[in-house]
Design a protein around this motif. Structure first.
Motif, PDB file in Angstrom:
ATOM      1  N   ALA A  41       0.836  -1.193   0.000  1.00 61.13           N
ATOM      2  CA  ALA A  41       0.000   0.000   0.000  1.00 61.13           C
ATOM      3  C   ALA A  41       0.871   1.244   0.000  1.00 61.13           C
ATOM      4  N   LEU A  42       0.547   2.184  -0.875  1.00 61.85           N
ATOM      5  CA  LEU A  42       1.167   3.503  -0.863  1.00 61.85           C
ATOM      6  C   LEU A  42       0.230   4.420  -0.097  1.00 61.85           C
ATOM      7  N   GLY A  49       2.463  12.236  -3.559  1.00 60.79           N
ATOM      8  CA  GLY A  49       3.098  11.593  -4.702  1.00 60.79           C
ATOM      9  C   GLY A  49       2.694  10.161  -4.957  1.00 60.79           C
ATOM     10  N   LYS A  50       1.791   9.613  -4.137  1.00 58.22           N
ATOM     11  CA  LYS A  50       1.475   8.188  -4.267  1.00 58.22           C
ATOM     12  C   LYS A  50       0.768   7.872  -5.591  1.00 58.22           C
ATOM     13  N   THR A  51      -0.193   8.686  -5.999  1.00 51.39           N
ATOM     14  CA  THR A  51      -0.883   8.429  -7.263  1.00 51.39           C
ATOM     15  C   THR A  51       0.023   8.713  -8.442  1.00 51.39           C
ATOM     16  N   LEU A 196       0.003  -2.987  -6.183  1.00 47.90           N
ATOM     17  CA  LEU A 196       0.209  -1.707  -5.528  1.00 47.90           C
ATOM     18  C   LEU A 196      -1.145  -1.057  -5.319  1.00 47.90           C
ATOM     19  N   PHE A 197      -1.390  -0.640  -4.082  1.00 50.17           N
ATOM     20  CA  PHE A 197      -2.700  -0.133  -3.679  1.00 50.17           C
ATOM     21  C   PHE A 197      -2.507   1.275  -3.127  1.00 50.17           C
ATOM     22  N   VAL A 198      -3.017   2.267  -3.831  1.00 49.36           N
ATOM     23  CA  VAL A 198      -2.912   3.652  -3.375  1.00 49.36           C
ATOM     24  C   VAL A 198      -4.120   4.002  -2.519  1.00 49.36           C
TER      25      VAL A 198
END
Length: 353
Positions: A41-42, A49-51, A196-198
């Protein structure tokens, strides 16, 4: 019974990734590795900045420096449609004129897969996400949770090496969100796909992920398993962003600090100068009823087996404490108490001026 097979899982690496939008820096040298088959997870506040990182990985956004590698191969020069990544968005993005089964099969049709094969594959995936009976329905005939399951099945149809989830649950109500996050985790583990999970929701991140990467202003603050992130935050930002923290003023005492009349060793590094606060989680605060105690109860929130009390100290500092509800009954609003911390090293930070 679905025959969808488990994947090998790819390794994803962000190496010194940089991206700016005018004067705004979205990514400032991000270094992060996602292990094969894990769900990472981000997590972070808006604008961290995660997306942007996810969109660069997907090929929907360019970068200014650094690189992204999948299984050791750089992919930033490869067009989005050739990156072998499936993406699920917050907005579902289903085609309104297509049935559920045709939405799932859309990517296979674009790839030139035969009609019978893509139909069979789409039906397998509908079964995998628990919606085989909804194959002939159109998006407007489905609930939000069902639409998101269809979007997930569509992303998986091409058997991508990496699955990217951009806040896919934020538009759903609480009950559906809880159910679907459990479903996503089950599917991810069953398929073994690197994911990857934002999200900006810490509860989602901690409950779903193998590891959580906390970002701040385009930089990685900490990446760790949820339990470690919660119990041993590497920075004050992580400590306060993940879970609930109270700040209690402390005094320096050699290489430790004195807080609430007791000396504690420091977990990590003691700031070189300036005044300091101790950061403490509610479950680590001990309250004992005392008529002349220094803390006064000013609020209480019933949480089931636990009640969260808020107490105010003489200097105006407020501290939250989680007590078994039966014990909290002895500390009514306005009551006074003694307050203590466990005898172990504490996390400290510069005191806000």
């Amino acid at each position: 019974m679905s025959t969808v097979t488990r994947t090998a899982g790819a390794t994803v690496e962000f190496r010194g990734l940089r991206r700016a939008f005018g004067a705004t820096t979205a990514l400032d040298g991000l270094d992060l590795t996602v292990e094969p088959g894990e769900l990472l997870a981000l997590l972070g506040p808006s604008g961290c900045g995660k997306t942007t990182a996810l969109r660069i990985l997907a090929g929907f956004e360019t970068h200014d420096g650094g690189d992204v590698l999948v299984d050791g191969a750089a992919i930033t020069s490869i067009p989005a449609h050739r990156r072998d990544a499936g993406m699920v968005f917050q907005s579902y993005s289903l085609f309104p004129h297509l049935t559920a089964v045709d939405n799932v099969a859309f990517g296979l049709r674009m790839r030139g897969t035969g009609k019978a094969e893509r139909r069979a594959r789409a039906e397998e995936l509908l079964e995998l996400v628990g919606l085989p009976q909804h194959a002939a329905r159109y998006p407007h005939q489905l609930s939000g949770g069902q639409q998101q399951r269809i979007a997930l099945a569509r992303a998986l149809a091409l058997e991508p090496r990496v699955l990217l989830l951009d806040e896919p649950l934020s538009a759903l109500d609480a009950k559906v969100r809880l159910s679907l996050r459990e479903e996503i985790r089950r599917l991810q583990q069953e398929l073994g796909i690197t994911t990857l999970f934002v999200t900006h929701d810490q509860e989602e991140a901690l409950s779903m992920a193998d590891r959580v990467a906390v970002l701040r202003a385009g930089r990685l603050e900490q990446c760790a398993a949820p339990a470690e992130l919660y119990a041993r935050p590497a920075t004050a930002f992580v400590a306060e962003f993940v879970g609930t923290m109270s700040r209690i003023p402390a005094e320096r005492s050699g290489d430790g600090v004195e807080v609430l009349g007791r000396r504690h060793a420091v977990d990590g590094t003691l700031p070189a100068d300036g005044r300091v606060d101790v950061l403490v989680r509610p479950e680590n605060v001990r309250l004992t009823p005392a008529e002349d105690g220094p803390a006064q109860v000013v609020a209480a929130s019933f949480l089931g087996a636990v009640t969260r009390l808020t107490v105010r100290l003489a200097d105006g500092t407020t501290v939250k404490a989680d007590l078994p509800t039966a014990e909290a009954a002895a500390l009514p609003i306005g009551g006074r108490a003694e307050l203590a911390l466990p005898e172990r090293p504490v996390l400290v930070d510069h005191r806000a001026s």
